[in-house]
Every structure is written in C-alpha cells, then in structure tokens.
Enzyme design. Structure first.
Site, PDB file in Angstrom:
ATOM      1  N   LYS A 189      30.149  73.225  60.102  1.00  0.00           N
ATOM      2  CA  LYS A 189      29.007  72.501  59.530  1.00  0.00           C
ATOM      3  C   LYS A 189      28.366  73.333  58.429  1.00  0.00           C
ATOM      4  CE  LYS A 189      26.988  68.590  59.574  1.00  0.00           C
ATOM      5  NZ  LYS A 189      27.767  67.407  59.258  1.00  0.00           N
ATOM      6  N   SER A 384      29.956  62.824  57.940  1.00  0.00           N
ATOM      7  CA  SER A 384      28.877  63.044  58.896  1.00  0.00           C
ATOM      8  C   SER A 384      28.206  61.708  59.239  1.00  0.00           C
ATOM      9  CB  SER A 384      27.885  64.070  58.353  1.00  0.00           C
ATOM     10  OG  SER A 384      27.267  64.754  59.407  1.00  0.00           O
TER      11      SER A 384
END
Length: 584
Positions: A189, A384
């Site tokens: 991430k 995402s």
C-alpha cells in the site's frame, strides 16, 4: 443618509451595466454561432488533435450560457471520440483521418482505446496519416497505428520506455515538525509510503516494475504490429534512444518520412484527390462531434445504462470529477426504475478514496444487481476503492493497460506535536471519559493507535470479503493477491481479479448478451448539473486558487503541492491507490 443613497445607486448602476454587457455577450455569441455553421465538405479529412483533457464521460451542458462562457470547453469525452471515429468510417464525405498530436492529456488505457478505434477505422479502406514536430511516447504510440507516420525534419521522438517517479517526504516532516501519522494494512500500500520512508521499499519497487513492464509490453506489441518491427528491435531502439531525432527515427523505420507541415498537407491532398491549387477540406474532431457525430443513433426501445464513475471517491454528492455515493446510487436507482433499461455497465476510472463511500456504492450495486445484470468496464485506473465498487459485478472487463487491484486500506492523521514543541506551544486536554482520543498537538498514544489499527483491519477484512464474494474466491486467495498490490489489466486476468480484456463497447455488448437483447441503445448516467456558485467560479476571469497555484508553481511543483494537500485533507479510512504515480 446621503452616503447610503449614493452607495445603493452605485450598486444598482453596476448591476444594470453588467446586465447590459451580459446581453451584448449573448447577442455577439448568437451572431457568431449563426455565422459559423459547421458543415462536412466532400473529400474532407478528419483531423485528430486531442488538445483537451480526455475524460471517459464529458457531457456538455445544454444551458446556452454555459456554451457562451466556455464552460463546455477544455474537455473531451472518450465515448464521443470513439463514436466519432466509428461514424467517420461510414461517412462518405470523410476520406481519411489525419492524426496531429504531440501530447495526449489522457491515460494510457484511454490512448489504447482510441488507437484500437483507429485500427478498426482502417478496415473501411480509408487512410490514416500522422504528423508531428515532436512525439512523446503516448502520442507516438497512438500515431503508430497510421498507414504513414511523418515527422518534422528537425523533430524528435521521445521513445525510451516507461518510467515513473515517487517523491519521499520523511525528512521534510522531521525538519518541519509537521508529519502524518500513518496506519495501514497492505505491504504494497504505497499511497502513504512517501511519508514513512526516505526511499522506495523493495515491495513497491517490485510492483511498479511489474505493471510498468506489462503496460510497456502491451504498447510494444501494438507498435510492432503496425510498424512491422519486432518487440526486440523496439526495445533496442528505446534502450539506445535511436529515435531521438528525425534522421535516426527514419533510419530505424519509426517514421516514413521527414517533411515540413506544408509538405504533409500536400500528401493529404494527394490522398483525398484534391488539386494542389485547392485548399484541403478539413474538419476537426471537436467540430465533427459538435454536429452530432459523437453519438450513435438508434431508435431502439431497449436500453443499456452506462454509469460513469470517474475520479476520486469522496463522501458526499460527487460531481463530474469526483465519485460520490449520492450521485452514483441515484443513477443506479434511475436505471433500475426504467423498465426499458435491460442491463447496467459501470465504467470505472478511479484511484479510490473514502472506504465508507466505497461500501455505500458497493451496497447500491448489490441491490441493483438483484434487478439487472451488471458489467464493469475499467478505464485507466480502477484501483483500491475503484476496485471495491467493481468487485461484485457479474463480469469485469479491463483494458490490458488498466491499473487495478490495490486491495488495501490506510488511515492518516496530521500531527504537529514536534512543531508545537519547537515554537513553545503546549496543549492541555480535559475529557469527561478515558477513551482513547487524539490531538494534533500531542504524539499519538499507543491506545489510540491500537483502536485506529482495529478500524483499518476491520475495513480491510470487509474489503477482502466483498472481493471474495464477488469473484467466487476464498478470502485467503484474495489476500494473497491483495495487500495493496497494484496490477495491470493483463496481470489482473491471471490473478482472477478481472474476467475479460476489452473496452467499453465490449462490456456493453456483453451486458446486452446477458440481458438477451440485440436491438438496444445506450443511455449515459449520471446527469451533472452546475450550480450558480460553480458557474461564477468557472468564469474565465474568475480563476480558482488551484489554477493560480499551477501558474505560479509550474506543473512539476504543483504535483508535489497537490499530493501533499490530498493526503493532509483525507477524512476517515481510505481505500486508495498511490497518489504520485505519473507514468511517462
């Protein structure tokens, strides 16, 4: 009293003067529009310049004031561009297409979609030529589809392979005393990595290398087919910069000739059968679209609803540039309430954003899927939160060059405790209860970090469960390809995150097949309305703060400012892809 009377009179006088000027503007614009009637002449060339920002969906307001004051300028809808190229193939007045682009203000997936449409146009037997003084990589990738590619004799091609740059701010935080507290799940991430480290992590380097290579290989295969050169040759040219000037580009068969623009025009005259003494008939893509050629005409009763979700996912209404649950859910409701709508295609072009809003939109799609088939079409980016809202579709399409995945979440909180210490500020808190709380003037406590981490883990677990249910996978299987990792469309197929490679038209066709309809028309959603304040702020002489910053800082410095600003204004837990990923 006299002063007040004079003030009121001045104000009224100003309004009257503005009203007169406004009416004159309308009159002039009306006369101008009547005198500039657009027509397609015989033996015309459709000229593609692509100067505006390319958006998947850029509806034009029907309000005449918006047209007069330029609210409809500066943007082009990908759907209109593709439809215009499709219509030009059967337009007897259009003899061919001239590509005149040096830079494309759009993503690689959008560029590939336009290129594929041009490739289909060539099947009509009409010509495509391309010319530029300078080609960047995206413009050359697009132009390489042409029958003949020309360049200015002193021009150049920036053909060097794909790259991206990530800026890191950890030391800046230390030096200023202003930092962002980061809590995340997902070792890949990377949206918040610049605020945690001084350099790129190996996990991030690995994922970026992987999807850049996948996208580059896709571009090379397309160029290889058009230019009749092997992928190995093209990589060799990129490695040694053997297209850096017109002479080298010609020697290595990247172009078909070095000519000046007037000589290029002569070639177009020959291709259209126009006398050398006559003017070449041209029509720009913008004008071609303005006379209705950006739409596909159909009188069918059945409809396929295409709902565009483009931009950052925010909590709230949303607009043309952002995805809000209110706007998307309302569009879903309108589509499902229309008895003539037989299926829904959700077109996603988003880096994600608010996890809560992604969940709300997911729920809206879940309810809609009980009534109608739902197919997702991914554009440049469906990562995402952009993947979150796509995962429960019946079928997911992605372009080969789409960036998707990034299944991971994070939270960020600003903290200025070090700065407060440096300048002598002390903050004291008083509370009625002992539950973990947070102050930007104090270091984050272990108790608060624990509570926030639990929230992040809960959202991540829910994200995994949503994907597992939508994709027919085990949660553990999803987790193995999640952790915030980004994939190209080609890679996502291999990982089970996407079903098929294809464009928006492919997705629409598949939706029609699921609905078992053959005669249909497309209905686009949502409809955007500009309120009065937005209209005023959009006046050419009413520049926004963002535009002023862009002019003062320059594009590169503005990107840094924008990235920091986005992170510093986030609210709630985020399902978001990397901010600073600019592929060139």
């Amino acid at each position: 009293m006299k002063f007040l009377r004079n003030l009121v009179a001045s104000i009224f006088g100003t309004f009257i003067a503005l009203g007169v000027i406004f009416m004159l503007f309308i009159l002039i614009a009306s006369l101008a529009s009547e005198s500039e009637k657009i027509e397609i002449k015989n033996n015309s060339v459709l000229e593609l310049r692509l100067k505006g920002v390319i958006k998947d969906y850029a509806p034009k307001s029907e309000n005449p004031f918006d047209e007069i004051f330029g609210f409809n300028d500066g943007k082009m809808g990908l759907n209109e561009i593709l439809n215009a190229i499709h219509n030009a193939a059967s337009d007897t007045n259009i003899k061919g297409i001239s590509i005149r682009v040096s830079g494309i203000n759009g993503g690689i997936a959008q560029t590939q979609a336009i290129r594929n449409a041009l490739s289909e146009f060539k099947e009509s037997g009409k010509f495509i030529n391309a010319y530029a003084d300078l080609y960047d990589q995206k413009s050359y990738y697009l132009s390489s589809v042409a029958d003949s590619v020309f360049i200015n004799p002193y021009g150049a091609i920036d053909f060097k392979g794909l790259s991206t740059e990530v800026l890191y701010f950890k030391d800046v935080q230390y030096k200023t005393g202003v930092k962002l507290e980061v809590i995340r799940h997902g070792k890949y991430k990377s949206a918040v990595e610049p605020f945690l480290y001084n350099k790129m992590s190996e996990n991030n380097r690995s994922q970026i290398t992987s999807f850049l290579t996948s996208i580059w290989n896709e571009m090379l295969q397309d160029i290889s087919k058009s230019r009749n050169k092997s992928v190995e040759e093209l990589n060799y040219i990129a490695d040694d910069l053997l297209a850096r000037n017109a002479v080298l580009a010609l020697e290595n068969s990247m172009v078909d000739g070095g000519v000046y623009v007037d000589e290029y025009t002569d070639k177009l005259k020959i291709a259209t059968g126009t006398s050398s003494n006559d003017d070449l008939n041209r029509i720009t893509l913008k004008d071609y679209i303005s006379i209705g050629k950006g739409r596909k005409r159909s009188s069918a009763t059945n409809k396929i609803a295409v709902i565009y979700a483009q931009g950052e996912i925010i909590y709230g209404k949303g607009d043309e540039n952002t995805i809000g649950p209110e706007l998307i859910i309302n569009a879903l409701r309108k589509a499902t309430d229309d008895k003539n709508v037989k299926a829904i295609v959700l077109r996603v072009n988003s880096p994600g954003g608010s996890a809560l809003s992604s969940e709300l939109i997911w729920r809206g799609l879940e309810l809609a899927s009980a009534k109608l088939p739902i197919v997702v079409s991914m554009g440049n980016l469906a990562a995402s939160g952009g993947y979150y809202i796509a995962c429960n579709a019946d079928v997911i399409f992605a372009e080969p060059t789409t960036i998707t995945g990034s299944i991971g979440v994070f939270g960020v909180l600003p903290n200025i405790s070090q700065l407060a210490d440096n300048i002598g500020v002390n903050a004291e808190q008083v509370s009625t209860n002992k539950g973990a709380s947070y102050s930007v003037f104090e270091p984050m406590t272990d108790a608060f970090r624990t509570v926030t981490q639990e929230g992040v883990e809960q959202v991540y677990t829910t994200f995994l469960e949503r994907v597992a249910k939508g994709r027919g996978m085990l949660v553990a299987e999803v987790d193995s390809v999640a952790q915030g990792r980004v994939w190209s469309g080609v890679e996502a197929i291999e990982k089970g995150l996407v079903d098929k490679l294809g464009n928006l038209d492919d997705a629409i066709l598949h939706a029609a097949e699921l609905a078992e309809v053959t005669d249909y028309r497309v209905r686009n959603y949502p409809s955007y309305k500009i309120d009065f304040e937005d209209r005023i702020n959009s006046f050419p002489f009413m520049k926004s703060k963002e535009k002023l910053f862009l002019e003062e800082l320059g594009e590169e410095h503005y990107k840094i400012y924008k990235s920091i600003k986005q992170l510093s204004t986030l609210k709630g837990i985020q399902a978001r892809a990397p901010f600073m990923l600019d592929i060139n």
